[in-house]
Design a protein around this motif. Structure first.
Motif, PDB file in Angstrom:
ATOM      1  N   ARG A 167       0.813  -1.221   0.000  1.00  0.00           N
ATOM      2  CA  ARG A 167       0.000   0.000   0.000  1.00  0.00           C
ATOM      3  C   ARG A 167       0.842   1.264   0.000  1.00  0.00           C
ATOM      4  O   ARG A 167       0.304   2.359  -0.136  1.00  0.00           O
ATOM      5  CB  ARG A 167      -0.927  -0.003   1.215  1.00  0.00           C
ATOM      6  N   LEU A 168       2.132   1.103   0.177  1.00  0.00           N
ATOM      7  CA  LEU A 168       3.014   2.266   0.293  1.00  0.00           C
ATOM      8  C   LEU A 168       3.862   2.474  -0.958  1.00  0.00           C
ATOM      9  O   LEU A 168       4.590   3.470  -1.044  1.00  0.00           O
ATOM     10  CB  LEU A 168       3.938   2.096   1.507  1.00  0.00           C
ATOM     11  N   GLY A 169       3.790   1.527  -1.894  1.00  0.00           N
ATOM     12  CA  GLY A 169       4.639   1.633  -3.079  1.00  0.00           C
ATOM     13  C   GLY A 169       6.081   1.307  -2.804  1.00  0.00           C
ATOM     14  O   GLY A 169       6.974   1.710  -3.550  1.00  0.00           O
ATOM     15  N   THR A 170       6.323   0.580  -1.727  1.00  0.00           N
ATOM     16  CA  THR A 170       7.681   0.148  -1.402  1.00  0.00           C
ATOM     17  C   THR A 170       7.758  -1.364  -1.568  1.00  0.00           C
ATOM     18  O   THR A 170       6.754  -2.043  -1.719  1.00  0.00           O
ATOM     19  CB  THR A 170       8.054   0.516   0.040  1.00  0.00           C
ATOM     20  N   GLY A 171       8.948  -1.903  -1.514  1.00  0.00           N
ATOM     21  CA  GLY A 171       9.102  -3.343  -1.594  1.00  0.00           C
ATOM     22  C   GLY A 171       8.775  -3.909  -2.960  1.00  0.00           C
ATOM     23  O   GLY A 171       8.785  -3.213  -3.966  1.00  0.00           O
ATOM     24  N   LEU A 172       8.452  -5.191  -2.991  1.00  0.00           N
ATOM     25  CA  LEU A 172       8.209  -5.900  -4.239  1.00  0.00           C
ATOM     26  C   LEU A 172       6.786  -5.688  -4.738  1.00  0.00           C
ATOM     27  O   LEU A 172       5.849  -5.598  -3.955  1.00  0.00           O
ATOM     28  CB  LEU A 172       8.450  -7.397  -4.041  1.00  0.00           C
ATOM     29  N   THR A 173       6.633  -5.649  -6.054  1.00  0.00           N
ATOM     30  CA  THR A 173       5.320  -5.693  -6.679  1.00  0.00           C
ATOM     31  C   THR A 173       4.918  -7.162  -6.817  1.00  0.00           C
ATOM     32  O   THR A 173       5.757  -8.065  -6.669  1.00  0.00           O
ATOM     33  CB  THR A 173       5.350  -5.046  -8.065  1.00  0.00           C
ATOM     34  N   PRO A 174       3.641  -7.452  -7.102  1.00  0.00           N
ATOM     35  CA  PRO A 174       3.265  -8.862  -7.329  1.00  0.00           C
ATOM     36  C   PRO A 174       4.092  -9.516  -8.428  1.00  0.00           C
ATOM     37  O   PRO A 174       4.452 -10.689  -8.328  1.00  0.00           O
ATOM     38  CB  PRO A 174       1.785  -8.761  -7.710  1.00  0.00           C
ATOM     39  N   ARG A 175       4.385  -8.775  -9.476  1.00  0.00           N
ATOM     40  CA  ARG A 175       5.207  -9.315 -10.566  1.00  0.00           C
ATOM     41  C   ARG A 175       6.624  -9.601 -10.091  1.00  0.00           C
ATOM     42  O   ARG A 175       7.218 -10.633 -10.424  1.00  0.00           O
ATOM     43  CB  ARG A 175       5.219  -8.297 -11.703  1.00  0.00           C
ATOM     44  N   ASP A 176       7.179  -8.683  -9.297  1.00  0.00           N
ATOM     45  CA  ASP A 176       8.498  -8.916  -8.717  1.00  0.00           C
ATOM     46  C   ASP A 176       8.493 -10.168  -7.846  1.00  0.00           C
ATOM     47  O   ASP A 176       9.415 -10.984  -7.902  1.00  0.00           O
ATOM     48  CB  ASP A 176       8.923  -7.729  -7.846  1.00  0.00           C
ATOM     49  N   LEU A 177       7.445 -10.279  -7.023  1.00  0.00           N
ATOM     50  CA  LEU A 177       7.358 -11.411  -6.105  1.00  0.00           C
ATOM     51  C   LEU A 177       7.359 -12.730  -6.864  1.00  0.00           C
ATOM     52  O   LEU A 177       8.071 -13.665  -6.489  1.00  0.00           O
ATOM     53  CB  LEU A 177       6.092 -11.294  -5.254  1.00  0.00           C
ATOM     54  N   CYS A 232      10.151 -17.719  -8.133  1.00  0.00           N
ATOM     55  CA  CYS A 232      10.586 -18.688  -9.157  1.00  0.00           C
ATOM     56  C   CYS A 232      12.106 -18.813  -9.176  1.00  0.00           C
ATOM     57  O   CYS A 232      12.654 -19.922  -9.253  1.00  0.00           O
ATOM     58  CB  CYS A 232      10.078 -18.262 -10.525  1.00  0.00           C
ATOM     59  N   ALA A 233      12.789 -17.673  -9.094  1.00  0.00           N
ATOM     60  CA  ALA A 233      14.254 -17.692  -9.108  1.00  0.00           C
ATOM     61  C   ALA A 233      14.809 -18.383  -7.877  1.00  0.00           C
ATOM     62  O   ALA A 233      15.780 -19.161  -7.964  1.00  0.00           O
ATOM     63  CB  ALA A 233      14.785 -16.255  -9.195  1.00  0.00           C
ATOM     64  N   GLN A 234      14.210 -18.137  -6.720  1.00  0.00           N
ATOM     65  CA  GLN A 234      14.703 -18.728  -5.481  1.00  0.00           C
ATOM     66  C   GLN A 234      14.526 -20.240  -5.465  1.00  0.00           C
ATOM     67  O   GLN A 234      15.441 -20.988  -5.083  1.00  0.00           O
ATOM     68  CB  GLN A 234      13.990 -18.082  -4.291  1.00  0.00           C
ATOM     69  N   VAL A 235      13.365 -20.722  -5.889  1.00  0.00           N
ATOM     70  CA  VAL A 235      13.107 -22.168  -5.858  1.00  0.00           C
ATOM     71  C   VAL A 235      13.989 -22.900  -6.866  1.00  0.00           C
ATOM     72  O   VAL A 235      14.619 -23.915  -6.543  1.00  0.00           O
ATOM     73  CB  VAL A 235      11.621 -22.459  -6.104  1.00  0.00           C
ATOM     74  N   THR A 236      14.055 -22.400  -8.087  1.00  0.00           N
ATOM     75  CA  THR A 236      14.903 -23.057  -9.084  1.00  0.00           C
ATOM     76  C   THR A 236      16.372 -22.953  -8.712  1.00  0.00           C
ATOM     77  O   THR A 236      17.153 -23.884  -8.932  1.00  0.00           O
ATOM     78  CB  THR A 236      14.671 -22.464 -10.478  1.00  0.00           C
ATOM     79  N   GLY A 237      16.752 -21.827  -8.119  1.00  0.00           N
ATOM     80  CA  GLY A 237      18.129 -21.682  -7.667  1.00  0.00           C
ATOM     81  C   GLY A 237      18.477 -22.674  -6.578  1.00  0.00           C
ATOM     82  O   GLY A 237      19.584 -23.240  -6.566  1.00  0.00           O
ATOM     83  N   ALA A 238      17.549 -22.907  -5.657  1.00  0.00           N
ATOM     84  CA  ALA A 238      17.802 -23.859  -4.573  1.00  0.00           C
ATOM     85  C   ALA A 238      18.032 -25.268  -5.114  1.00  0.00           C
ATOM     86  O   ALA A 238      18.941 -25.984  -4.664  1.00  0.00           O
ATOM     87  CB  ALA A 238      16.631 -23.854  -3.593  1.00  0.00           C
TER      88      ALA A 238
END
Length: 245
Positions: free
Chosen positions: A82-92, A97-103
């Protein structure tokens, strides 16, 4: 996927892969070097993991924030939505996906470096209420720590603090503190000291999700404006497509 998100996701993939490589590789080395002393094996594994995690945060933090953990990324999105900070849904979605495949890639890499088959499903059962409770505690503590550091302007301490927390949680939790859904999945691909049987993975994932919810509640009580610092989790990093590259 934009160039900026692709760059950050590649950092999350590589960082998570190297983290799992450290966990699994150190576990294999510890089992070989100290075959009759499980306590020493755990100590060796914990120290190597803690040091590697601190170094990886320093390496990739300025690019992606060095989340290396879907729970951290999900809470980052939730608190900052709600603040426009952090990750967007697309970023998330890109981060997870990157974290799971990387693991998974990290577990395969560790096996290849030690001359083992690239994939051997783990046969180490890790199930039971005590272990799930430990994962709730480990995950909640980790999430509160990283957001507390960001909200209080102490992100420079994150590499040491996060590494120290994970190293300590190896010992004060009965589950040896996975505290990370991606790492949990990756560790199912190795039948070594660090492995977890695929059948045990859902219980750990559920406990980690509960830990994330506990952390969100705790942050609301202790750091009610933590969402303002979502751009600085685990360390400050670009979060928008207009950010400098």
């Amino acid at each position: 996927m934009s160039l900026t998100l692709a760059r950050r996701a590649s950092a999350e993939f590589t960082g998570t892969a190297l983290l799992v490589t450290a966990v699994v590789g150190a576990g294999i080395a510890a089992a070989r070097l100290s075959p009759t002393d499980v306590g020493l094996q755990l100590l060796e594994n914990a120290v190597a993991t803690a040091l590697a995690l601190g170094a990886l945060i320093l390496m990739f933090g300025p690019v992606s924030g060095a989340h290396f953990n879907p729970v951290v990324s999900a809470v980052d999105w939730w608190l900052g939505r709600r603040l426009g900070t952090g990750l967007t849904p697309r970023d998330l979605a890109g981060y997870v996906c990157a974290q799971v495949t990387g693991a998974v890639a990290g577990a395969v890499l560790a096996a290849l470096m030690f001359g083992l088959p690239p994939v051997t499903w783990s046969r180490t059962d890790r199930t039971g209420g005590n272990l799930w409770l430990a994962e709730v505690v480990a995950t909640a503590g980790l999430v509160v720590l990283v957001f507390a550091l960001a909200r209080s302007g102490r992100t420079t301490a994150a590499p040491a603090a996060v590494g120290a927390y994970i190293g300590a949680a190896y010992w004060f939790t009965s589950s040896t503190s996975f505290a990370n859904p991606a790492v949990t999945i990756g560790r199912a691909f190795t039948d070594t000291f660090a492995g977890i049987a695929p059948a045990s993975v859902p219980g750990f994932l559920a406990a980690q999700l509960v830990g994330a919810l506990v952390a969100v509640a705790a942050l609301a009580a202790w750091y009610p404006h933590a969402g303002h610092a979502a751009d600085a989790v685990v360390v400050p990093h670009p979060t928008r497509e207009s950010a400098p590259r």
